[in-house]
Design a protein around this motif. Sequence first.
Motif, mmCIF file in Angstrom:
data_model
loop_
_atom_site.group_PDB
_atom_site.id
_atom_site.type_symbol
_atom_site.label_atom_id
_atom_site.label_comp_id
_atom_site.label_asym_id
_atom_site.label_seq_id
_atom_site.Cartn_x
_atom_site.Cartn_y
_atom_site.Cartn_z
ATOM 1 N N UNK A 36 71.491 25.330 63.773
ATOM 2 C CA UNK A 36 71.560 26.306 62.703
ATOM 3 C C UNK A 36 70.397 26.238 61.734
ATOM 4 N N UNK A 37 70.201 27.329 61.008
ATOM 5 C CA UNK A 37 69.125 27.402 60.010
ATOM 6 C C UNK A 37 69.397 26.478 58.834
ATOM 7 N N UNK A 38 70.656 26.027 58.683
ATOM 8 C CA UNK A 38 71.016 25.126 57.587
ATOM 9 C C UNK A 38 70.731 23.668 57.917
ATOM 10 N N UNK A 39 70.116 23.418 59.081
ATOM 11 C CA UNK A 39 69.790 22.048 59.450
ATOM 12 C C UNK A 39 70.926 21.306 60.131
ATOM 13 N N UNK A 40 71.996 22.023 60.469
ATOM 14 C CA UNK A 40 73.122 21.416 61.169
ATOM 15 C C UNK A 40 73.109 21.829 62.637
ATOM 16 N N UNK A 58 79.686 18.819 64.379
ATOM 17 C CA UNK A 58 78.330 19.097 63.918
ATOM 18 C C UNK A 58 77.688 17.812 63.414
ATOM 19 N N UNK A 59 76.367 17.798 63.465
ATOM 20 C CA UNK A 59 75.600 16.650 62.999
ATOM 21 C C UNK A 59 74.313 17.170 62.383
ATOM 22 N N UNK A 60 73.793 16.471 61.396
ATOM 23 C CA UNK A 60 72.552 16.904 60.747
ATOM 24 C C UNK A 60 71.367 16.729 61.697
ATOM 25 N N UNK A 61 70.389 17.604 61.577
ATOM 26 C CA UNK A 61 69.226 17.570 62.463
ATOM 27 C C UNK A 61 68.439 16.273 62.333
ATOM 28 N N UNK A 62 68.594 15.569 61.199
ATOM 29 C CA UNK A 62 67.901 14.297 61.008
ATOM 30 C C UNK A 62 68.697 13.127 61.577
ATOM 31 N N UNK A 63 69.904 13.418 62.069
ATOM 32 C CA UNK A 63 70.734 12.369 62.629
ATOM 33 C C UNK A 63 71.846 11.950 61.685
ATOM 34 N N UNK A 64 72.663 11.020 62.108
ATOM 35 C CA UNK A 64 73.784 10.547 61.296
ATOM 36 C C UNK A 64 75.080 10.640 62.069
ATOM 37 N N UNK A 65 76.189 10.572 61.337
ATOM 38 C CA UNK A 65 77.506 10.633 61.964
ATOM 39 C C UNK A 65 77.908 12.076 62.226
ATOM 40 N N UNK A 87 76.883 32.472 64.422
ATOM 41 C CA UNK A 87 76.768 33.898 64.185
ATOM 42 C C UNK A 87 75.797 34.192 63.037
ATOM 43 N N UNK A 88 75.429 35.458 62.839
ATOM 44 C CA UNK A 88 74.389 35.813 61.851
ATOM 45 C C UNK A 88 74.637 35.338 60.424
#
Length: 211
Positions: A36-40, A58-65, A87-88
């Motif tokens: 996603x554009x929100x970094x998730x 879901x997980x953050x693009x930088x990693x984590x739990x 979705x949009x």
Amino acid sequence: AWIGFVTSDAIKKVPAGGGLAQGILSGPKVGACDWGADGMIYFTPRGGGENGLTAVSRVREMGGSAEVLAVLDTMAGESDSWLPEILPDGKTVLVTVGSGSQWKIVAIRPGGARHTVVERGFVGRWVRTGYLLYYDIDSEAILAAPFDPAKAARFTPARVERLLQNPGIVRNRLKIESTVTNAKAFLAVQKEFGSFDAYVWRFVNGSPLTS
């Protein structure tokens, strides 16, 4: 810019210009994911993940739990989920859930609330014209269908009869009537609990499940 991909037991990313792959999340057997554009990064673990209950995490693009966003309805026979698509609005996730030949396409909101978009549908993909493309299990055809619960709930018996004469859709009375019934049920839950989110959060005491 990055390119995300999955392996048999991890979610990873690699620079679009080339370079070494970096791990984002290790452990889950991921079926598919969407960034996603929100970094998730939203993903569907195979077979419901370790506990057999997870539909979407879901997980953050930088990693984590990883955080569980929605669970499978095992009472309805759901045992797996597949192909999440953001979705949009950047918040709602479209995903296929079910088992065997009993699949359906659902939309999941940030709080985990969900509603059924298509019964007995598989591999739903949203297009900008406001249609959902999906594989219809009964007709074995690729179909395009618009969906608005507020409008569908207002369908009258006469409208259903007109739809049964429409050659552009699958003219199955049960499928059309179930769309109207599902829409009314969805709106009734919204009215009773204030929102569909509030209704679903009751089942996990208002707190997300985390793995």
